[in-house]
Design an enzyme around this catalytic site. Structure first.
Site, short mmCIF file in Angstrom:
data_model
loop_
_atom_site.label_atom_id
_atom_site.label_comp_id
_atom_site.label_asym_id
_atom_site.label_seq_id
_atom_site.Cartn_x
_atom_site.Cartn_y
_atom_site.Cartn_z
N HIS A 107 0.63 -1.70 0.13
CA HIS A 107 -0.12 0.02 -0.07
C HIS A 107 0.70 1.16 -0.05
CE1 HIS A 107 -3.50 2.57 0.63
NE2 HIS A 107 -2.57 3.31 1.97
N CYS A 108 0.66 1.77 -1.16
CA CYS A 108 1.47 3.27 -0.92
C CYS A 108 0.68 4.85 -0.77
CB CYS A 108 1.86 3.73 -2.38
SG CYS A 108 2.71 4.92 -3.14
N PRO A 109 1.03 4.93 0.79
CA PRO A 109 0.44 6.61 1.37
C PRO A 109 0.48 7.57 -0.04
CG PRO A 109 3.03 5.69 2.31
CD PRO A 109 2.32 4.45 1.49
N LEU A 112 -2.32 7.12 -2.25
CA LEU A 112 -3.58 6.97 -1.37
C LEU A 112 -4.22 5.72 -2.38
CD1 LEU A 112 -4.52 7.99 0.44
CD2 LEU A 112 -5.88 9.05 -0.60
N ASN A 113 -3.35 4.31 -2.28
CA ASN A 113 -3.79 2.99 -3.30
C ASN A 113 -2.74 2.08 -3.13
OD1 ASN A 113 -5.18 2.03 -5.46
ND2 ASN A 113 -4.97 3.52 -6.97
#
Length: 435
Positions: A107-109, A112-113
């Site tokens: 999960h990549c902050p 946001l996805n």
């Protein structure tokens, strides 16, 4: 490790602000005074590719499994209690996006996805164009710094103060972005070349660190018995490694073995029992009694469920989705002629994934990945002081004392301190695998 913001939207606002200020501030205060029109157009094209790939990485769905998916024979029956569906292989439930993601990488902050099967090419293109754009900008900054040095004997009023301030401010920012994104890009690219996601790399490191633990092999043996209805057969190494190569025995034992070998050459093989020096009766695997029939030999002998195989190394373990360097690149990124095109997609949806040919032909365990999935509620007693003193090998004592050695998958951390939770994986479902 994954960053978490109190307001997740900051994860997108921050990189947007940094990209916009650095790209257009540099152009306005510096580049437009020194670059030709063609060079400025090239620079703006690079900036546009960054924005396009970033937007696609944000808005493209990483790929969700269908609601009616049913596991095939031999696959883990991994049921998501949140989505209330079965998860295909390589699929994990993201605790941040609150959905299952096929071939989930992390999960990549900053987007946001989640990064998964469908948007991994967009994510890699975003990193690539950021590296190209910041490298191009860094070269221009270096030229300006060299120019300032050559003009150091001239009056200061001949240099634009706004340009000088912009170079001083934007150069370290640009260099920081270039180095940090390059490290992330290299890490992701290495994983792709191995045919693994970041989560699967973490999983491989876990198995490697626990490879000689009784907990791991007890799970594997129980899984094999549950799937195939018989005991795990004898495992053989395909490498030239021996227990000595892996420092499984102390130096004194090795020297004693060499002395025994010299004695054998003089006296003869009947007067010594050197082979028993290296093997314990309880660790013998696949050995048959003289009166046992052939079928009984093939299925393995009666042994403890936690027996660790002595003639099998981590190099003999085959990852099922490694298609070779070129095959892995095409599997994750799609056609090589479309790698840099913003709208290109991968060759697969992440749903129907076939194991590699090498795995089908050479795999000895015959279990889905990871082979110790399920049967995680196993308790292995901590060795007491007397048992530790009986171990003559320092590396084995060090492994025994490592709290990660017999840890559950949901509790294990790699050397960087990363757990499944740091990749966004929903922990409560991480060990809920059944055959």
């Amino acid at each position: 490790m994954m960053l978490e913001f109190r307001w997740p939207l900051l994860g997108v606002i921050i990189p947007v602000a940094i990209i916009a200020c650095t790209a257009y501030g540099s152009h306005y205060f510096i580049l437009r005074h020194h670059l030709s029109t063609t060079q400025q157009i090239i620079y703006e094209c690079l900036a546009s590719m960054i924005w396009a790939s970033y937007a696609l990485a944000i808005y493209t769905s990483p790929g969700e499994p269908p609601k009616n998916y049913n596991p095939k024979k031999g696959e883990w029956k991994r049921y998501c209690t949140k989505c209330r569906i079965y998860k295909p292989p390589r699929t994990h439930h993201c605790s941040k996006c609150n959905k299952c993601v096929m071939a989930m990488d992390h999960h990549c902050p900053w987007t946001l996805n989640c990064v998964g099967a469908n948007n991994l090419p967009h994510f890699m293109r975003f990193l690539f164009w950021v590296i190209v754009g910041t490298l191009y900008l860094f070269v221009q900054f270096c030229e300006r710094i060299i120019g300032y040095y050559n003009d150091s004997d001239k009056p200061i009023y001949l240099i634009k103060r706004s340009e000088l301030i912009a170079v001083v401010v934007f150069t370290p920012i640009d260099l920081f972005i270039l180095l940090s994104i390059s490290l992330l890009f290299i890490r992701c690219l290495i994983n792709i070349c191995k045919g693994m996601t970041q989560i699967e790399i973490w999983e491989w490191d876990r198995i490697d660190s626990q490879f000689h633990s009784k907990r791991l092999w007890k799970s594997i043996r129980l899984n094999y018995k549950q799937l195939h209805g018989k005991k795990l057969p004898k495992l053989n190494t395909w490498t030239n490694k021996t227990p000595i190569d892996d420092e499984e025995y102390p130096l004194d034992d090795i020297m004693n073995q060499e002395e025994n070998d010299e004695l054998n050459s003089l006296v003869g093989p009947e007067s010594t029992d050197t082979e028993s020096h290296y093997r314990d009766d309880e660790d013998l695997e696949g050995e048959c009694d003289p009166g046992a029939d052939e079928e009984e030999c093939d299925e393995g002998v009666d042994e403890d469920n936690d027996t660790v195989p002595q003639n099998f190394t981590i190099d003999d373990l085959i990852f099922p989705y490694d298609y070779g360097l070129w095959g892995n690149l095409k599997h994750f990124l799609g056609s090589p002629f479309m790698w840099l095109v913003p709208w290109s997609k991968p060759n697969n949806s992440g749903l129907d994934i076939e194991p590699s040919l090498d795995y089908k032909e050479d795999d000895q365990l015959g279990l889905p990945w990871p082979p110790d999935g399920g049967n995680q509620n196993i308790t292995i007693p901590t060795p007491n002081d007397d048992e530790l003193r009986s171990i003559n090998n320092y590396s084995q004592i060090k492994k025994q004392l490592d709290p990660r050695y017999n840890a559950k998958r949901s509790n294990w951390q790699n050397d960087m301190g990363e757990s499944l939770n740091d990749f966004g994986v929903y922990i409560d479902d991480s060990d809920d695998d059944k055959l």
